[in-house]
Scaffold this active site. Structure first.
Site, PDB file in Angstrom:
ATOM      1  N   ALA A  13       0.830  -1.210   0.000  1.00 48.47           N
ATOM      2  CA  ALA A  13       0.000   0.000   0.000  1.00 48.47           C
ATOM      3  C   ALA A  13       0.862   1.257   0.000  1.00 48.47           C
ATOM      4  O   ALA A  13       0.585   2.214  -0.738  1.00 48.47           O
ATOM      5  CB  ALA A  13      -0.928  -0.009   1.218  1.00 48.47           C
ATOM      6  N   ARG A  94       5.245 -12.349  -3.527  1.00 49.38           N
ATOM      7  CA  ARG A  94       5.191 -11.008  -2.916  1.00 49.38           C
ATOM      8  C   ARG A  94       6.477 -10.222  -3.182  1.00 49.38           C
ATOM      9  O   ARG A  94       6.434  -9.012  -3.402  1.00 49.38           O
ATOM     10  CB  ARG A  94       4.962 -11.120  -1.409  1.00 49.38           C
ATOM     11  N   TYR A 195      -1.566 -22.423  -4.903  1.00 49.75           N
ATOM     12  CA  TYR A 195      -1.504 -21.966  -6.304  1.00 49.75           C
ATOM     13  C   TYR A 195      -0.046 -21.812  -6.721  1.00 49.75           C
ATOM     14  O   TYR A 195       0.836 -21.603  -5.885  1.00 49.75           O
ATOM     15  CB  TYR A 195      -2.287 -20.655  -6.503  1.00 49.75           C
ATOM     16  N   ASP A 273      -3.468  -2.229   5.430  1.00 47.33           N
ATOM     17  CA  ASP A 273      -3.715  -2.944   6.683  1.00 47.33           C
ATOM     18  C   ASP A 273      -3.702  -2.018   7.894  1.00 47.33           C
ATOM     19  O   ASP A 273      -4.260  -2.364   8.930  1.00 47.33           O
ATOM     20  CB  ASP A 273      -2.659  -4.049   6.883  1.00 47.33           C
TER      21      ASP A 273
HETATM   22  C1  LIG Z   1      -1.956 -15.805   5.123  1.00 48.77           C
HETATM   23  C2  LIG Z   1      -2.244 -14.555   4.343  1.00 48.77           C
HETATM   24  C3  LIG Z   1      -2.478 -14.617   2.954  1.00 48.77           C
HETATM   25  C4  LIG Z   1      -2.809 -13.451   2.234  1.00 48.77           C
HETATM   26  N1  LIG Z   1      -3.056 -13.538   0.878  1.00 48.77           N
HETATM   27  C5  LIG Z   1      -3.447 -12.433   0.208  1.00 48.77           C
HETATM   28  C6  LIG Z   1      -3.749 -12.483  -1.198  1.00 48.77           C
HETATM   29  O1  LIG Z   1      -3.639 -13.541  -1.840  1.00 48.77           O
HETATM   30  N2  LIG Z   1      -4.179 -11.341  -1.820  1.00 48.77           N
HETATM   31  C7  LIG Z   1      -4.311 -10.145  -1.137  1.00 48.77           C
HETATM   32  O2  LIG Z   1      -4.727  -9.149  -1.737  1.00 48.77           O
HETATM   33  N3  LIG Z   1      -3.986 -10.049   0.172  1.00 48.77           N
HETATM   34  C8  LIG Z   1      -3.563 -11.155   0.859  1.00 48.77           C
HETATM   35  N4  LIG Z   1      -3.245 -11.063   2.178  1.00 48.77           N
HETATM   36  C9  LIG Z   1      -3.308  -9.745   2.842  1.00 48.77           C
HETATM   37  C10 LIG Z   1      -2.093  -8.901   2.472  1.00 48.77           C
HETATM   38  O3  LIG Z   1      -0.910  -9.637   2.686  1.00 48.77           O
HETATM   39  C11 LIG Z   1      -2.058  -7.614   3.297  1.00 48.77           C
HETATM   40  O4  LIG Z   1      -3.342  -7.031   3.300  1.00 48.77           O
HETATM   41  C12 LIG Z   1      -1.045  -6.621   2.696  1.00 48.77           C
HETATM   42  O5  LIG Z   1       0.249  -7.160   2.691  1.00 48.77           O
HETATM   43  C13 LIG Z   1      -1.049  -5.327   3.497  1.00 48.77           C
HETATM   44  O6  LIG Z   1      -0.150  -4.432   2.895  1.00 48.77           O
HETATM   45  P1  LIG Z   1       0.222  -3.056   3.611  1.00 48.77           P
HETATM   46  O7  LIG Z   1       1.195  -2.378   2.713  1.00 48.77           O
HETATM   47  O8  LIG Z   1      -1.014  -2.337   4.014  1.00 48.77           O
HETATM   48  O9  LIG Z   1       0.916  -3.486   4.985  1.00 48.77           O
HETATM   49  P2  LIG Z   1       2.235  -4.349   5.255  1.00 48.77           P
HETATM   50  O10 LIG Z   1       2.445  -5.361   4.199  1.00 48.77           O
HETATM   51  O11 LIG Z   1       2.108  -4.817   6.669  1.00 48.77           O
HETATM   52  O12 LIG Z   1       3.425  -3.294   5.137  1.00 48.77           O
HETATM   53  C14 LIG Z   1       3.709  -2.372   6.181  1.00 48.77           C
HETATM   54  C15 LIG Z   1       5.137  -1.850   6.018  1.00 48.77           C
HETATM   55  O13 LIG Z   1       5.370  -0.884   7.042  1.00 48.77           O
HETATM   56  C16 LIG Z   1       6.599  -1.171   7.692  1.00 48.77           C
HETATM   57  N5  LIG Z   1       6.493  -0.720   9.086  1.00 48.77           N
HETATM   58  C17 LIG Z   1       5.720  -1.245  10.070  1.00 48.77           C
HETATM   59  N6  LIG Z   1       5.882  -0.581  11.221  1.00 48.77           N
HETATM   60  C18 LIG Z   1       6.777   0.399  10.967  1.00 48.77           C
HETATM   61  C19 LIG Z   1       7.354   1.419  11.775  1.00 48.77           C
HETATM   62  N7  LIG Z   1       7.040   1.552  13.079  1.00 48.77           N
HETATM   63  N8  LIG Z   1       8.244   2.269  11.210  1.00 48.77           N
HETATM   64  C20 LIG Z   1       8.557   2.154   9.891  1.00 48.77           C
HETATM   65  N9  LIG Z   1       8.054   1.194   9.073  1.00 48.77           N
HETATM   66  C21 LIG Z   1       7.165   0.334   9.607  1.00 48.77           C
HETATM   67  C22 LIG Z   1       6.740  -2.689   7.587  1.00 48.77           C
HETATM   68  O14 LIG Z   1       8.098  -3.097   7.735  1.00 48.77           O
HETATM   69  C23 LIG Z   1       6.189  -2.950   6.196  1.00 48.77           C
HETATM   70  O15 LIG Z   1       7.164  -2.830   5.194  1.00 48.77           O
HETATM   71  C24 LIG Z   1      -2.887 -12.202   2.910  1.00 48.77           C
HETATM   72  C25 LIG Z   1      -2.609 -12.130   4.279  1.00 48.77           C
HETATM   73  C26 LIG Z   1      -2.284 -13.288   4.998  1.00 48.77           C
HETATM   74  C27 LIG Z   1      -2.006 -13.193   6.492  1.00 48.77           C
END
Ligand SMILES: Cc1cc2nc3c(=O)[nH]c(=O)nc-3n(C[C@H](O)[C@H](O)[C@H](O)COP(=O)(O)OP(=O)(O)OC[C@H]3O[C@@H](n4cnc5c(N)ncnc54)[C@H](O)[C@@H]3O)c2cc1C
Length: 369
Positions: A13, A94, A195, A273
């Site tokens: 995101a 990923r 998959y 997330d």
């Molecule tokens: C088992 C499983 C399977 C999944 N399969 C799918 C799928 O097939 N398709 C799909 O769409 N979604 C899937 N998801 C959901 C998906 O993985 C998440 O919704 C997505 O990765 C969220 O992305 P994000 O960028 O919001 O957060 P995150 O991926 O959590 O990224 C957050 C980033 O912020 C950084 N960060 C955190 N705290 C700090 C801090 N204090 N200071 C600086 N940096 C920080 C972290 O290091 C990270 O790089 C799955 C989830 C799970 C658990």
């Protein structure tokens, strides 16, 4: 003055939002705690609603097109229904997606600050504090640091998730000639999704089991592969053969957070997330994060209005994901009746169940831009 936009978190995101903002002519910095951009070794299903965003951002990760979702009865190995997919359903590693996003962000001049962990946010989002001292001033702050990041604690400090009573294992195993489809092997109290990835020689596995208790909500808890094998010992030989190849496995406790009550405070807006940790049963967490990223970049100075327009769709997707888990884990008579109905549907209208998700997959957040 600092850049126009400060993004916390270089996940899917955060990087997508940085690109979308840069495409609109904004100067952008991304702050990430990890010293290197790596991702957990796991797969991701990107549906048409997320794929359209990647295309609009000019991001083309290595991926395979998914042809179908195939529901299979776990204990017997019998096919229940094979639902063909239209175009633009993609299977990818990923790490490949993160790499493609980071390359595009860099190409557009986004500045990445790695190895900087944010510990606090102050002054309504204008001040970001780092571990070990130091701070930076933000003009617009986007919290994309996930379910356990600092920005969620700043915007919604009292919001806590509850354990769903389910844990998930993730693993990748070697295979050959696997069909380009996502298989869901369903059984009482558990299911397993798999998959193919990359050149089709590795298979991504996510296996979910219902459990009474869980203590660690983190994403990097190593588990003994024998625990996974034991949980699926009652499944057909095809599944047991796959699990026999697992040499390393991670285990997650699945928490239900619902959508965080507020996604906006001061100059800080949450996406992905951080705003709405999403259960994996509809494979939409990353897809919704991509949609958030793209739409927020077009409403940067109206975070409150943006959350008002996004919330109904996200809330509906979260509820649909929770419903899928219940349907996959049916037992007894409900399982027999449910699978019988799906088999009949599979003979006469195999695309019907997925067409019911048209509101999700056909939505195009890039259309109005
Ligand atoms: C088992 C499983 C399977 C999944 N399969 C799918 C799928 O097939 N398709 C799909 O769409 N979604 C899937 N998801 C959901 C998906 O993985 C998440 O919704 C997505 O990765 C969220 O992305 P994000 O960028 O919001 O957060 P995150 O991926 O959590 O990224 C957050 C980033 O912020 C950084 N960060 C955190 N705290 C700090 C801090 N204090 N200071 C600086 N940096 C920080 C972290 O290091 C990270 O790089 C799955 C989830 C799970 C658990």
């Amino acid at each position: 003055m600092g850049p126009d936009v400060t993004v916390l978190g270089a996940g899917i995101a955060g990087l997508a939002c940085a690109i979308a903002c840069a495409q609109r002519g904004r100067s952008v910095e991304v702050i990430e705690q990890a010293p290197r951009l790596t991702e957990v070794g796991a797969g991701l299903q990107i549906a048409p609603n997320g794929w359209r965003v990647l295309q609009a951002l000019g991001v083309m990760p290595r991926s395979r097109e998914s042809r179908a979702v195939h529901l299979i009865d776990g204990p017997t190995g019998r096919s229940v229904i094979r639902m063909p997919l239209g175009p633009s359903f993609h299977l990818m590693h990923r790490a490949d997606l993160i790499e493609a996003l980071a390359a595009r962000a860099t190409e557009l001049g986004v500045v990445l600050h790695l190895g900087k962990r944010v510990t606090a946010i102050r002054d309504e989002g204008r001040s970001v504090i780092f571990a070990g001292g130091g701070e930076c001033a933000a003009r617009r702050l986007i919290g994309a640091d996930g379910a356990r990041g600092a920005s969620r604690g700043f915007v919604a400090p009292d919001h806590r998730g509850t354990f769903t009573g389910q844990v998930a294992w993730r693993a990748i195993v070697p295979v050959q000639d696997w069909p380009d489809e996502a298989q869901v092997h369903m059984g009482p109290g558990r299911h397993l999704v798999c998959y193919p990835l990359r050149d089709g020689r590795s298979l991504n596995i996510v296996a979910v089991e219902e459990r009474a208790a869980w203590v660690d909500a983190g994403w990097s808890h190593q588990d003994d592969p024998d625990h996974l094998r034991a949980a699926f010992a009652g499944f057909a030989p095809s599944v047991r053969d796959l699990l026999a190849r697992v040499t390393a496995v991670n285990l997650w406790g699945l928490m239900d957070h619902g959508a965080t009550p507020d996604w906006h405070r001061g100059i800080c807006t949450l996406i992905g997330d951080a705003a709405h940790p999403t259960l994996p049963f509809l494979a939409q967490g990353a897809n919704l994060g991509l949609e958030d990223a793209f739409t927020l970049a077009g409403s940067l100075d109206d975070g409150a209005g943006w959350q008002g327009s996004r919330r109904p769709r996200v809330t509906r997707a979260l509820a649909a994901a929770a419903g899928n888990a219940r349907n996959y884990h049916l037992s007894g008579l409900r399982r027999v009746v449910g699978q019988g109905a799906l088999r009949t549907l599979g003979r006469v209208a195999p695309t019907a169940p997925l067409r019911a998700f048209g509101w999700l997959y056909d939505h195009d957040v890039t259309a109005a831009s």
